[in-house]
Design a protein around this motif. Sequence first.
Motif, mmCIF file in Angstrom:
data_model
loop_
_atom_site.group_PDB
_atom_site.id
_atom_site.type_symbol
_atom_site.label_atom_id
_atom_site.label_comp_id
_atom_site.label_asym_id
_atom_site.label_seq_id
_atom_site.Cartn_x
_atom_site.Cartn_y
_atom_site.Cartn_z
ATOM 1 N N ALA A 1 0.852 -1.191 0.000
ATOM 2 C CA ALA A 1 0.000 0.000 0.000
ATOM 3 C C ALA A 1 0.888 1.242 0.000
ATOM 4 O O ALA A 1 2.023 1.205 0.490
ATOM 5 N N PHE A 2 0.376 2.332 -0.569
ATOM 6 C CA PHE A 2 1.113 3.590 -0.642
ATOM 7 C C PHE A 2 0.316 4.683 0.058
ATOM 8 O O PHE A 2 -0.918 4.690 0.031
ATOM 9 N N SER A 3 1.033 5.649 0.658
ATOM 10 C CA SER A 3 0.371 6.776 1.309
ATOM 11 C C SER A 3 1.216 8.034 1.159
ATOM 12 O O SER A 3 2.437 7.988 1.323
ATOM 13 N N GLY A 4 0.570 9.145 0.836
ATOM 14 C CA GLY A 4 1.259 10.436 0.779
ATOM 15 C C GLY A 4 1.978 10.693 -0.530
ATOM 16 O O GLY A 4 1.919 9.915 -1.481
ATOM 17 N N ASP A 5 2.679 11.822 -0.563
ATOM 18 C CA ASP A 5 3.385 12.262 -1.765
ATOM 19 C C ASP A 5 4.572 11.368 -2.078
ATOM 20 O O ASP A 5 5.265 10.890 -1.171
ATOM 21 N N THR A 6 4.816 11.183 -3.359
ATOM 22 C CA THR A 6 6.017 10.485 -3.827
ATOM 23 C C THR A 6 6.634 11.306 -4.942
ATOM 24 O O THR A 6 5.935 11.999 -5.682
ATOM 25 N N SER A 7 7.945 11.270 -5.070
ATOM 26 C CA SER A 7 8.605 12.046 -6.119
ATOM 27 C C SER A 7 8.444 11.381 -7.474
ATOM 28 O O SER A 7 8.495 12.047 -8.511
ATOM 29 N N ILE A 8 8.273 10.068 -7.481
ATOM 30 C CA ILE A 8 7.881 9.355 -8.701
ATOM 31 C C ILE A 8 6.369 9.232 -8.647
ATOM 32 O O ILE A 8 5.813 8.860 -7.621
ATOM 33 N N GLU A 9 5.708 9.577 -9.737
ATOM 34 C CA GLU A 9 4.260 9.553 -9.735
ATOM 35 C C GLU A 9 3.727 8.210 -9.246
ATOM 36 O O GLU A 9 4.253 7.150 -9.594
ATOM 37 N N ARG A 10 2.675 8.286 -8.432
ATOM 38 C CA ARG A 10 2.133 7.102 -7.779
ATOM 39 C C ARG A 10 1.814 5.989 -8.769
ATOM 40 O O ARG A 10 2.127 4.820 -8.532
ATOM 41 N N GLU A 11 1.195 6.335 -9.871
ATOM 42 C CA GLU A 11 0.814 5.300 -10.829
ATOM 43 C C GLU A 11 2.031 4.570 -11.389
ATOM 44 O O GLU A 11 1.973 3.365 -11.642
ATOM 45 N N LEU A 12 3.120 5.292 -11.590
ATOM 46 C CA LEU A 12 4.330 4.637 -12.078
ATOM 47 C C LEU A 12 4.875 3.669 -11.037
ATOM 48 O O LEU A 12 5.311 2.560 -11.369
ATOM 49 N N THR B 1 -5.307 -0.791 -2.505
ATOM 50 C CA THR B 1 -5.765 0.594 -2.379
ATOM 51 C C THR B 1 -6.062 0.979 -0.939
ATOM 52 O O THR B 1 -6.205 2.155 -0.626
ATOM 53 N N SER B 2 -6.159 -0.011 -0.060
ATOM 54 C CA SER B 2 -6.408 0.247 1.356
ATOM 55 C C SER B 2 -5.453 -0.599 2.185
ATOM 56 O O SER B 2 -4.745 -1.454 1.653
ATOM 57 N N LEU B 3 -5.431 -0.341 3.473
ATOM 58 C CA LEU B 3 -4.523 -1.079 4.352
ATOM 59 C C LEU B 3 -5.328 -1.931 5.321
ATOM 60 O O LEU B 3 -6.301 -1.469 5.917
ATOM 61 N N SER B 4 -4.921 -3.191 5.454
ATOM 62 C CA SER B 4 -5.596 -4.114 6.370
ATOM 63 C C SER B 4 -4.531 -4.932 7.108
ATOM 64 O O SER B 4 -3.327 -4.733 6.915
ATOM 65 N N ARG B 5 -4.982 -5.877 7.908
ATOM 66 C CA ARG B 5 -4.050 -6.751 8.632
ATOM 67 C C ARG B 5 -3.260 -7.645 7.675
ATOM 68 O O ARG B 5 -2.239 -8.205 8.048
ATOM 69 N N LEU B 6 -3.750 -7.771 6.428
ATOM 70 C CA LEU B 6 -3.073 -8.613 5.447
ATOM 71 C C LEU B 6 -2.006 -7.852 4.665
ATOM 72 O O LEU B 6 -1.259 -8.457 3.899
ATOM 73 N N THR B 7 -1.927 -6.545 4.846
ATOM 74 C CA THR B 7 -0.954 -5.745 4.095
ATOM 75 C C THR B 7 0.463 -6.117 4.515
ATOM 76 O O THR B 7 0.780 -6.169 5.703
ATOM 77 N N SER B 8 1.305 -6.349 3.527
ATOM 78 C CA SER B 8 2.686 -6.764 3.807
ATOM 79 C C SER B 8 3.592 -5.588 4.112
ATOM 80 O O SER B 8 4.535 -5.703 4.908
ATOM 81 N N LEU B 9 3.312 -4.427 3.467
ATOM 82 C CA LEU B 9 4.226 -3.295 3.593
ATOM 83 C C LEU B 9 3.500 -2.009 3.218
ATOM 84 O O LEU B 9 2.725 -1.982 2.253
#
Length: 340
Positions: free
Chosen positions: A265-276, A290-298
């Motif tokens: 999962a990703f959160s916040g600004d990134t210098s490389i565009e998120r979609e890339l 697209t969301s974070l749960s107990r199954l999220t690895s990172l």
Amino acid sequence: MLEDHTTAVSSPPQWPTEWPTAYPQGYAVVDVETTGLARDDRIISAAVYRLDARGEVEDHWYTLVNPERDPGPVWIHGLTSEVLEGAPLFRDVAEEFAGRLDGRVLVAHNAVFDWQMIAREYARAEREAPVRQRLCTIALSKELGLPLPNHKLESLAAHFGVVQQRAHHALDDARVLAEAFRPSLRAAAAGNVRLPLHECRPLTEWADRPAPRIGQQPGGQSGYGGYGGYRPTSWRPSRKRPACPYPNPGRYEDGKRLKQGMRIAFSGDTSIERELLEDRATEAGLHVATSLSRLTSLLVTNDPDSSTSKVLKARQFGTPVVDEAAFGQLLRDVEPAAGD
């Protein structure tokens, strides 16, 4: 000083006897009107109210911008192709716009949207916006516990008795927000409330898709009204990815390799565009969530101290967190799924 467009409401917060020293020294209250809500949409007008450390207006600025494409929902912003035809291109106003932002905290209502649109325009112009922090007035109203019925700008304005004259006109929206921000800032200072400041990361890598033809919007719809391929609660377009073919091997362990099938999962600004970043993760065999749960690895975020829902859930679930640079390194050597 601001022109008086207020009506009598409850008494505004009193000036604090001591202003918090950690507060910024200046603000740029910004509003942009755009051709739509997606990442390939363009700015068609922009306004900036520059405020001093205590929220008093220093000056204001407004410009139209030729988006070199369909103007989008004209019935909302009122800017037709004919009106925009003779307007400057963004690269022509980029320097003056930057001068109004330089050294200040960018303030906007739903600031992540305005910032990302601005960041993309500067990336296209092969320049960098001189913005290092932003403040969202929605987040500030939550910090202050304002009794608002919803998070619309008109509700924040009504709370402070600010009269809107031309909704969805960048200059008037910026004026309204500046008038509402000043008492908000005063209340925050009086209560020594921590301002919800977030880091702004300019885009260093992005990808543009071809602009739609005049009169045609993505998803077969025109503009905001039906949203076409857009989600009403987000400025990002809906994007379906193929299902990850690998089972989730569990959480990432510090110092080890990523494994195919891990949920990222990703959160916040990134210098490389998120979609890339998401595309590269998918190509490496990872499951982009697209969301974070107990199954999220990172969770990948450059702002692990923020209060976004994903960061808060990561803390709650004990989900491992790395920044964009570390994730880029990990992507170079992803372990194949078991049995491959």
